[in-house]
Design a protein around this motif. Structure first.
Motif, short mmCIF file in Angstrom:
data_model
loop_
_atom_site.label_atom_id
_atom_site.label_comp_id
_atom_site.label_asym_id
_atom_site.label_seq_id
_atom_site.Cartn_x
_atom_site.Cartn_y
_atom_site.Cartn_z
N THR A 103 0.98 -1.11 0.08
CA THR A 103 -0.01 0.17 -0.08
C THR A 103 0.93 1.30 0.18
OG1 THR A 103 -0.19 0.07 2.39
CG2 THR A 103 -1.79 -1.18 1.31
N ALA A 104 0.33 2.46 -0.25
CA ALA A 104 0.93 3.67 -0.23
C ALA A 104 1.39 4.31 1.43
CB ALA A 104 0.01 4.71 -0.99
N GLY A 105 0.69 3.62 2.13
CA GLY A 105 0.81 4.26 3.64
C GLY A 105 -0.13 3.34 4.56
N ARG A 106 -0.08 4.11 5.80
CA ARG A 106 -0.87 3.41 7.06
C ARG A 106 -1.82 4.52 7.16
NH1 ARG A 106 0.73 -0.65 10.78
NH2 ARG A 106 -0.55 -0.15 12.85
N LEU A 107 -3.10 4.22 7.19
CA LEU A 107 -4.08 5.10 7.69
C LEU A 107 -4.23 5.35 9.15
CD1 LEU A 107 -6.71 6.90 6.53
CD2 LEU A 107 -7.95 4.85 6.78
N GLN A 108 -4.04 6.81 9.45
CA GLN A 108 -4.03 7.19 10.81
C GLN A 108 -5.27 8.05 11.18
OE1 GLN A 108 -0.51 6.85 12.82
NE2 GLN A 108 -1.37 5.06 11.65
N LEU A 109 -5.92 8.87 10.47
CA LEU A 109 -6.74 9.77 11.00
C LEU A 109 -8.04 9.82 9.85
CD1 LEU A 109 -4.63 12.96 12.15
CD2 LEU A 109 -5.46 11.02 13.53
N LEU A 110 -9.37 10.23 10.51
CA LEU A 110 -10.32 10.34 9.68
C LEU A 110 -11.05 11.49 10.26
CD1 LEU A 110 -11.50 6.74 8.83
CD2 LEU A 110 -10.78 8.32 6.92
N ARG A 111 -11.74 12.52 9.48
CA ARG A 111 -12.74 13.34 9.99
C ARG A 111 -14.09 12.73 10.22
NH1 ARG A 111 -10.86 18.47 10.65
NH2 ARG A 111 -9.31 19.45 9.59
N ASN A 112 -14.56 13.03 11.17
CA ASN A 112 -16.08 12.85 11.52
C ASN A 112 -17.02 13.54 10.68
OD1 ASN A 112 -16.27 14.68 13.11
ND2 ASN A 112 -16.52 13.41 14.99
N GLU A 113 -18.35 13.18 11.01
CA GLU A 113 -19.17 14.22 10.35
C GLU A 113 -19.29 15.58 11.01
OE1 GLU A 113 -23.16 12.58 12.88
OE2 GLU A 113 -22.78 12.33 10.59
N ALA A 114 -18.74 15.63 11.99
CA ALA A 114 -18.63 17.14 13.03
C ALA A 114 -17.39 17.76 12.56
CB ALA A 114 -18.97 16.97 14.35
N GLY A 115 -16.34 17.27 11.74
CA GLY A 115 -15.25 17.94 11.61
C GLY A 115 -13.98 17.43 12.25
N LEU A 116 -14.54 16.74 13.37
CA LEU A 116 -13.30 16.51 14.52
C LEU A 116 -12.36 15.35 13.78
CD1 LEU A 116 -15.23 16.26 17.77
CD2 LEU A 116 -13.88 18.39 16.99
N TRP A 117 -11.21 15.26 14.22
CA TRP A 117 -10.35 14.23 13.89
C TRP A 117 -10.44 12.86 14.91
CZ3 TRP A 117 -8.35 13.90 9.32
CH2 TRP A 117 -8.17 15.16 8.56
N VAL A 118 -10.40 11.65 14.05
CA VAL A 118 -10.67 10.48 14.90
C VAL A 118 -9.32 9.62 14.62
CG1 VAL A 118 -11.93 8.32 15.46
CG2 VAL A 118 -13.10 10.55 14.89
N CYS A 119 -8.81 9.14 15.45
CA CYS A 119 -7.50 8.30 15.20
C CYS A 119 -8.15 6.95 15.03
CB CYS A 119 -6.54 8.50 16.33
SG CYS A 119 -5.01 7.36 15.90
N ILE A 120 -7.87 6.28 14.06
CA ILE A 120 -8.49 4.89 13.70
C ILE A 120 -7.36 3.82 14.00
CG2 ILE A 120 -10.62 5.63 12.90
CD1 ILE A 120 -7.76 4.46 10.59
N ASP A 121 -6.15 4.17 14.14
CA ASP A 121 -5.24 2.98 14.21
C ASP A 121 -5.34 2.25 15.57
OD1 ASP A 121 -2.81 1.37 14.51
OD2 ASP A 121 -1.85 2.95 12.99
N ALA A 122 -5.39 0.97 15.42
CA ALA A 122 -5.82 0.09 16.71
C ALA A 122 -4.51 -0.19 17.49
CB ALA A 122 -6.69 -1.14 16.37
N VAL A 123 -3.47 0.28 17.00
CA VAL A 123 -2.08 0.01 17.49
C VAL A 123 -1.78 1.02 18.57
CG1 VAL A 123 0.41 -0.45 17.20
CG2 VAL A 123 -1.42 -1.46 15.62
#
Length: 231
Positions: free
Chosen positions: A63-83
């Motif tokens: 892959t091109a990299g490791r996904l770390q953050l996603l914005r939620n519907e309110a515009g806040l960052w959520v870290c989704i890396d379970a490690v």
């Protein structure tokens, strides 16, 4: 914990359990490694903004990299890396930011004890504590929920903590909420009702059940404050 060299992108779709397809500002498409087996349906939404760490080695060599953050519907960052939760809790233990465990100067990570492999094993002379850390990304109307998908592994960890507690060790499970919009934490009955029953059982046997939220930005994720637990 600070993030390094995060790059921008947008969600296209989830290809499988561990790969998300993304695109950059120029429209180029590329796959990202997803270190989270949860459903994440409210976060992996086409068009959502993301941040990823480029990498060349395992486990994201394809892959091109490791996904770390996603914005939620309110515009806040959520870290989704379970490690990452283990790194955040480890940093907090080292800094003395976890008040409940400040009396344990010796901290060992991924410690094996009998048949149990613990996220953290703490010592203070003759006193010891075992900690398991769980990654929480799902928040609905201010309520943090775990698990996002059924987890037999999570049930096994609770059983192991109860066993250690019965042998005289202090034992705790920490639910680390990788976002800052949670007002309270509760088990997710919709996904796995038996998890709540097991959590109640082990708490009665002496296992501490704790939850903390996090401050998440594009630069870092840090433990923020305790969140009330409702079982």
């Amino acid at each position: 914990m600070k993030f390094a060299n995060l790059r921008k992108g947008l969600v296209v779709r989830r290809l499988n359990r561990f790969v998300v397809e993304a695109r950059d500002e120029a429209g180029r498409m590329f796959p990202l490694h997803l270190a989270n087996s949860g459903r994440l349906r409210e976060l992996i939404v086409p068009g959502r903004e993301l941040r990823y760490e480029p990498c060349d080695g395992d486990p994201c060599r394809k892959t091109a990299g490791r996904l770390q953050l996603l914005r939620n519907e309110a515009g806040l960052w959520v870290c989704i890396d379970a490690v990452i939760p283990n790194a955040v809790v480890g940093e907090a233990l080292g800094d003395g930011a976890l008040e409940a465990f400040r009396d344990y100067p010796e901290v060992r990570r991924e410690h094996t004890m009998g048949d149990s492999r613990l996220d953290f094993f703490l010592s203070n002379g003759g006193q010891h504590a075992a900690i398991e850390v769980k990654s929480v990304t799902l928040v609905e109307s201010g309520v943090a929920l775990f698990p996002d998908a059924p987890t037999e592994r999570g049930l096994k960890h609770l059983h192991e903590l109860a066993r250690l507690c019965s042998e005289g060790l202090r034992a705790a499970v920490i639910f680390l909420i990788q976002r800052e919009d949670a007002l309270r934490f509760t088990p997710n009955d919709r996904t796995q009702p038996e998890f709540r029953a097991k959590l109640r059982e082990v708490r009665k046997l002496g296992v501490q059940v704790l939850a903390y939220d996090c401050r998440v930005t594009e630069r870092e994720i840090r433990l923020r404050q305790p969140v009330p637990v409702e079982l």
